[in-house]
Design a protein around this motif. Structure first.
Motif, PDB file in Angstrom:
ATOM      1  N   THR A  28      89.729  24.332  91.635  1.00 46.08           N
ATOM      2  CA  THR A  28      88.810  23.372  91.012  1.00 46.08           C
ATOM      3  C   THR A  28      87.361  23.812  91.171  1.00 46.08           C
ATOM      4  O   THR A  28      86.577  23.782  90.206  1.00 46.08           O
ATOM      5  N   VAL A  29      87.002  24.225  92.376  1.00 42.66           N
ATOM      6  CA  VAL A  29      85.619  24.666  92.612  1.00 42.66           C
ATOM      7  C   VAL A  29      85.299  25.904  91.782  1.00 42.66           C
ATOM      8  O   VAL A  29      84.252  25.974  91.123  1.00 42.66           O
ATOM      9  N   LEU A  30      86.192  26.876  91.780  1.00 43.51           N
ATOM     10  CA  LEU A  30      85.943  28.092  90.999  1.00 43.51           C
ATOM     11  C   LEU A  30      85.898  27.785  89.504  1.00 43.51           C
ATOM     12  O   LEU A  30      85.110  28.387  88.761  1.00 43.51           O
ATOM     13  N   GLY A  31      86.719  26.834  89.067  1.00 42.69           N
ATOM     14  CA  GLY A  31      86.703  26.459  87.661  1.00 42.69           C
ATOM     15  C   GLY A  31      85.400  25.798  87.244  1.00 42.69           C
ATOM     16  O   GLY A  31      84.951  25.941  86.107  1.00 42.69           O
ATOM     17  N   GLN A  32      84.775  25.084  88.174  1.00 46.61           N
ATOM     18  CA  GLN A  32      83.534  24.375  87.849  1.00 46.61           C
ATOM     19  C   GLN A  32      82.296  25.251  87.978  1.00 46.61           C
ATOM     20  O   GLN A  32      81.373  25.145  87.161  1.00 46.61           O
ATOM     21  N   VAL A  33      82.246  26.086  89.024  1.00 49.29           N
ATOM     22  CA  VAL A  33      81.007  26.843  89.264  1.00 49.29           C
ATOM     23  C   VAL A  33      81.214  28.352  89.315  1.00 49.29           C
ATOM     24  O   VAL A  33      80.240  29.107  89.324  1.00 49.29           O
ATOM     25  N   GLY A  34      82.452  28.814  89.408  1.00 52.93           N
ATOM     26  CA  GLY A  34      82.713  30.244  89.287  1.00 52.93           C
ATOM     27  C   GLY A  34      82.583  31.070  90.542  1.00 52.93           C
ATOM     28  O   GLY A  34      82.915  32.258  90.543  1.00 52.93           O
ATOM     29  N   ARG A  35      82.131  30.464  91.646  1.00 59.41           N
ATOM     30  CA  ARG A  35      81.970  31.246  92.865  1.00 59.41           C
ATOM     31  C   ARG A  35      81.968  30.329  94.089  1.00 59.41           C
ATOM     32  O   ARG A  35      81.699  29.132  93.981  1.00 59.41           O
ATOM     33  N   ILE A  36      82.254  30.910  95.244  1.00 58.06           N
ATOM     34  CA  ILE A  36      82.188  30.202  96.521  1.00 58.06           C
ATOM     35  C   ILE A  36      81.434  31.104  97.491  1.00 58.06           C
ATOM     36  O   ILE A  36      81.890  32.205  97.799  1.00 58.06           O
ATOM     37  N   ASP A  37      80.281  30.655  97.923  1.00 55.89           N
ATOM     38  CA  ASP A  37      79.437  31.469  98.796  1.00 55.89           C
ATOM     39  C   ASP A  37      79.579  31.115 100.270  1.00 55.89           C
ATOM     40  O   ASP A  37      79.348  31.957 101.137  1.00 55.89           O
ATOM     41  N   LEU A  38      79.942  29.863 100.543  1.00 50.90           N
ATOM     42  CA  LEU A  38      79.989  29.383 101.921  1.00 50.90           C
ATOM     43  C   LEU A  38      81.167  28.443 102.103  1.00 50.90           C
ATOM     44  O   LEU A  38      81.388  27.547 101.277  1.00 50.90           O
ATOM     45  N   LEU A  39      81.924  28.663 103.150  1.00 49.26           N
ATOM     46  CA  LEU A  39      82.974  27.733 103.567  1.00 49.26           C
ATOM     47  C   LEU A  39      82.659  27.244 104.970  1.00 49.26           C
ATOM     48  O   LEU A  39      82.443  28.053 105.877  1.00 49.26           O
ATOM     49  N   VAL A  40      82.632  25.925 105.149  1.00 49.46           N
ATOM     50  CA  VAL A  40      82.493  25.328 106.473  1.00 49.46           C
ATOM     51  C   VAL A  40      83.806  24.639 106.808  1.00 49.46           C
ATOM     52  O   VAL A  40      84.131  23.590 106.239  1.00 49.46           O
TER      53      VAL A  40
END
Length: 271
Positions: A67-79
């Protein structure tokens, strides 16, 4: 702020406490933030998109990341913040209960980490912050299983950091001490209580009831997360708050006997 405007962060366990404060702090720092909860409801952190995710469920984690990748295309930080506490004698919990605790505190972090790493590797950039505790550094009498999950998380995080640096990814640990509204509000009760531990268990809860209202604010831990998330050269460990720093220093420098005596005094255990 503009430097991090297009960076995207996921914060697990963001509905309350440290996770809620962390999600808001990252949003204020310019991140696009997705917070998670098993059942998102109530008041969401400001400027944070809340998504459902059960970190013990592989399909739920996969759906979150998609879902996150579909909305914004990238993940820079995971907490990796989602977690549970457990107060009681070590022999007062069944192995099934201990496994359930590990499934959230350790394996949950591993599941979400494994799910975001492919995207971070494609980007050749990323940062993973795992919410540990000073109980990942020191013994936790009457919190032995919780302490064990954090000790394991520390070993996993340090090792993973060495593995993924080649892909431009770094892993750091956040180590708070007593934090208001955290450990005491989101915990399990032993499922195999013994009369022999009634007094000690009551004393452990009394200690928490005494020290938690005086503990660090979740916002202080959140500030430490932002520091670790934005540092040009991240450290492997970030203690959060004066007490956590003092405990870490004492653990490293004090002779074992002195540390042991100090620990028992602070936890109000008989000498």
């Amino acid at each position: 702020m503009n430097r991090h405007l297009k960076k995207t962060a996921i914060v697990t366990g963001a509905s309350t406490g440290i996770g809620h404060a962390t999600a808001e702090a990252l949003a204020s720092a310019g991140f696009t933030v997705f917070g998670t909860s098993r059942r998102p409801n109530g008041t969401a952190p400001d400027r944070v998109s809340m998504l459902p995710c059960d970190v013990t469920d592989e399909e739920s984690v996969t759906s979150l990341v998609a879902t996150v990748l579909g909305q914004v295309g990238r993940i820079d930080l995971l907490v990796n913040n989602a977690g549970l506490g457990l107060v009681g004698g070590a022999e007062e919990s069944s192995i099934d209960q201990v496994m359930a605790l590990f499934d959230v505190n350790l394996f949950g972090a591993m599941r979400v980490t494994n799910a975001v790493l492919p995207a971070m590797r494609r980007q050749a950039d990323g940062r993973i912050l795992n919410m540990s505790s000073v109980l990942g550094l020191i013994p936790g009498p009457y919190s032995a299983h919780y302490s064990a999950t954090k000790h394991a998380l520390e070993g996993y995080s340090e090792s993973l950091d060495h593995e993924v640096r080649a892909f431009g990814i770094r892993v750091s640990l956040i180590e708070p001490a007593f934090t208001r509204g955290a450990f005491d509000q989101n915990g399990l009760k032993p499922d195999a209580t013994l009369d022999e531990y009634d007094r000690a268990r009551a004393d452990a809860h009394a200690l928490l009831a005494d020290v938690m209202p005086k503990g660090d604010l979740p916002e202080g831990v959140a500030d430490t997360v932002v520091q670790a998330a934005t540092a040009a050269s991240p450290r492997r460990r970030y203690t959060s708050g004066k007490l956590a720093w003092q405990i870490s220093l004492l653990r490293r420098l004090a002779p074992a006997g002195i540390f042991d005596k100090s620990l028992r005094k602070q936890l109000r255990l008989p000498a």
